[in-house]
Design a protein around this motif. Structure first.
Motif, PDB file in Angstrom:
ATOM      1  N   HIS A 324      68.499  33.471  46.019  1.00 58.42           N
ATOM      2  CA  HIS A 324      68.041  32.054  47.182  1.00 58.42           C
ATOM      3  C   HIS A 324      67.726  33.666  47.760  1.00 58.42           C
ATOM      4  CE1 HIS A 324      70.563  33.120  51.141  1.00 58.42           C
ATOM      5  NE2 HIS A 324      71.793  34.327  50.495  1.00 58.42           N
ATOM      6  N   HIS A 327      66.748  32.183  54.318  1.00 57.77           N
ATOM      7  CA  HIS A 327      67.519  32.364  54.851  1.00 57.77           C
ATOM      8  C   HIS A 327      67.733  31.882  56.539  1.00 57.77           C
ATOM      9  CE1 HIS A 327      70.261  35.570  55.995  1.00 57.77           C
ATOM     10  NE2 HIS A 327      69.889  35.221  57.703  1.00 57.77           N
ATOM     11  N   ASP A 345      70.940  39.550  53.368  1.00 52.67           N
ATOM     12  CA  ASP A 345      71.210  38.500  53.312  1.00 52.67           C
ATOM     13  C   ASP A 345      69.503  37.127  52.968  1.00 52.67           C
ATOM     14  OD1 ASP A 345      72.215  34.905  52.370  1.00 52.67           O
ATOM     15  OD2 ASP A 345      73.180  35.378  54.217  1.00 52.67           O
ATOM     16  N   GLU A 379      70.212  27.466  50.306  1.00 55.51           N
ATOM     17  CA  GLU A 379      71.629  27.992  49.577  1.00 55.51           C
ATOM     18  C   GLU A 379      72.643  28.080  51.246  1.00 55.51           C
ATOM     19  OE1 GLU A 379      74.958  31.362  49.681  1.00 55.51           O
ATOM     20  OE2 GLU A 379      73.132  31.205  50.935  1.00 55.51           O
ATOM     21  N   GLU A 380      71.972  29.057  52.262  1.00 50.11           N
ATOM     22  CA  GLU A 380      72.322  28.811  53.666  1.00 50.11           C
ATOM     23  C   GLU A 380      72.110  27.922  54.211  1.00 50.11           C
ATOM     24  OE1 GLU A 380      73.227  31.175  54.612  1.00 50.11           O
ATOM     25  OE2 GLU A 380      71.861  32.994  54.178  1.00 50.11           O
ATOM     26  N   TYR A 496      76.221  40.576  59.524  1.00 47.07           N
ATOM     27  CA  TYR A 496      75.520  39.450  58.238  1.00 47.07           C
ATOM     28  C   TYR A 496      75.436  37.622  59.213  1.00 47.07           C
ATOM     29  CZ  TYR A 496      78.065  35.288  56.103  1.00 47.07           C
ATOM     30  OH  TYR A 496      77.670  34.223  55.238  1.00 47.07           O
TER      31      TYR A 496
HETATM   32 ZN   LIG Z   1      73.866  33.606  54.392  1.00 47.36          ZN
END
Ligand SMILES: [Zn+2]
Length: 553
Positions: A324, A327, A345, A379-380, A496
């Protein structure tokens, strides 16, 4: 600029740790490895730059990132797999954002009304069913809100949920085998069970374990980001449950108030639930929940590049690699920083995918099956881009037979220990073990099946279409943090989904190159095998989703 750093560890052992987005030459690697290492650093440095403002789906920053991937795909000689002969596949989306301070929650207990405090006692997600929603209904506690007849478990047996707001614990009973746990803990699955039972709203309660993983303060931050759904041909949001007029979660502070009239104190309920035997009962109070959300339509692209297979007999089948690209964009400031860069990420996953694409494309003898590379959006926001991709693969991609997904490959410390999520479900275990053996890597089982990571990234979109998938990750080595390195556990705790997930975090050069090679080897092996991967006989996902795939050819 930051120079690569050499750290002396123990008795003269030299480790090469450099910033994640570094493109400096790393001594100690051979020329070919060094080229891969430098490329990974350069991809991450661009994608995680502040200028891209965290690459939120639908934002200008994400569009720029998509153009970057387009030019890389073009440079490698891949074929465009997007709409109208281009590289981009347009994903139609609807965004919903909660209007700040609009959420209200009242409890009606014995004729008195008690108002709960937003943030402190409850949080609401943005809603899609409508912009202004209000629901008043009695509360009923339904354990985990899980119905799993195949495991002899039903939280809805013997309780009347029709027309009520269901109060339930997050995730699923811990006694469930890992796969079933992952499936039943999924929000989609739980919403469906609630709607079938007739609920009109849902109140989620994180368990103490969930709060350990994601503390309440983090949840407050997360609730400020908008949510998204794909829209159908008529423009209506998909995966929406109009029957559910409210969806809130309660902090430990708020939960006590819900259980004021309950036949059992909340502590007892939690410990029974930890034994996978939660009680279910009406809570004897009513609640009113109101939210105001704002909706916006937008589009955001998946970027698709195709490496056609060389074997005419197998080229109609494809191995799909995904990572992905989106973000979280901009969000609440942490230490004065509002840009959630998303270097690990998931700029790293896209960087690794580009280097796998390069290795396969530049190999003189191409793979027998077609290989599809996709940098997916949203994706997030709940795997929206990959879900769209898996349902609308371009004809030139052929029939997908496997998915390999790269997301948050945490390369901040030297490692040869990998966890490949999903290997237990299909014959993909073969190519994974082959690659690990050849490269001298250790494969370790998922140390935290309760985190249900396998259903939390884009591979799950392919699993749901019946396509066997794997999700290779780096395993945490355990032990104390080492100066200058970043272990996977440290990353999850400290960076994260925070603005500090930046290109300046440490990255181990050798481990990065090794990981790219590992994935390349697996992809190549799967693409060249005489037979396409299959679900294992009786496998949970194969039984649940695999049938559809067989009839879809
Ligand atoms: Zn993520």
């Amino acid at each position: 600029m930051v120079r690569a750093r050499l750290w002396r560890v123990g008795l003269g052992m030299l480790l090469l740790i450099e910033p994640l987005g570094s493109s400096w030459a790393a001594e100690g690697l051979n020329a070919a490895d060094e080229r891969v290492n430098r490329a990974i650093g350069a991809h991450v440095a661009f994608l995680a730059d502040d200028l891209l403002e965290g690459r939120a789906a639908g934002s200008a920053g994400h569009e720029l990132a998509a153009r970057y991937v387009v030019s890389e795909f073009a440079r490698l000689g891949l074929r465009p797999g997007g709409d109208g002969g281009g590289w981009l596949q347009t994903v139609p989306l609807m965004e919903s954002q909660l209007v700040p301070d609009s959420a209200r929650m009242e409890l009606h207990v014995d004729g008195r009304t008690e108002v709960l405090e937003y943030n402190l006692e409850f949080l609401s997600g943005p809603q899609f069913t409508g912009t202004n929603l209000t629901v008043t209904a009695p509360l009923v506690f339904v354990g985990y809100g899980v119905r799993a007849p195949e495991l002899g478990y039903d939280d809805f047996a013997g309780v009347d949920v029709r027309g009520k707001i269901a109060v339930m614990l997050a995730k699923a009973p811990p006694r469930f085998p890992a796969t079933a746990l992952a499936h039943h803990a999924n929000a989609r699955q739980k919403s469906r069970a609630l709607v079938e039972a007739g609920a009109v709203g849902v109140i989620g309660i994180p368990t103490p374990k969930d709060l350990e993983e994601t503390p309440w303060a983090r949840r407050i931050m997360q609730s400020r980001f908008p949510a998204m759904r794909t829209t159908d041909a008529a423009g209506n949001p998909e995966e929406v449950y109009p029957e559910l007029k409210a969806s809130v979660s309660l902090s430990p502070q708020g939960v006590g108030k819900l259980f004021a009239k309950a036949p059992q104190p909340v502590t007892e309920v939690l410990s029974a639930a930890a034994r996978s035997e939660p009680p279910r009962f009406p809570l004897g109070i009513e609640a009113t929940i109101h939210t105001h959300s704002e909706h916006r339509r937008l589009v955001s692209p998946n970027v698709i590049g195709i490496l056609p297979g060389r074997d005419p007999r197998l080229a109609g089948e494809s191995v799909v690699l995904t990572a992905h690209l989106d973000h979280m964009g901009r969000g609440p400031a942490v230490d004065g920083d509002t840009i959630y860069n998303g270097a690990y990420d998931n700029a790293i996953g896209v960087a690794l995918m580009l280097e796998v694409a390069r290795a396969l494309a530049e190999d003189g003898r191409g793979p027998r099956r077609t290989v599809v590379f996709a940098a997916v959006t949203a994706e997030e926001k709940g795997l929206r881009g990959s879900e769209f991709l898996a349902r609308h693969l371009p004809a030139s991609a052929g029939r997908p037979v496997a998915n390999i997904n790269l997301d948050m490959v945490l390369l901040g410390a030297p490692t040869r220990r990998y966890t490949v999520l999903g290997v237990e479900h299909s014959t993909l275990r073969g190519p994974v073990e082959f690659a690990a053996k050849r490269m001298g890597l250790e494969l370790v089982p998922d140390p935290r099946p309760d985190r249900v990571v396998f259903v939390r990234s884009d591979q799950y979109s392919f699993v749901r279409q019946g396509v066997p998938a794997i999700f290779p990750k780096v395993a945490d080595a355990g032990g104390d943090p080492v100066v200058g390195q970043l272990s996977p556990d440290q990353f999850l705790k400290e960076h994260y989904h925070r603005p500090s997930d930046e290109a300046t975090l440490p990255r181990d050069a050798e481990s990065s190159v090794r990981f790219a090679r590992f994935v390349t080897l697996i992809a190549r092996r799967v693409a060249d095998a005489g037979e396409a991967p299959r679900w294992n006989p009786g496998d949970f996902f194969g039984e649940t989703f695999g049938k559809a795939a067989g009839s879809r050819q």
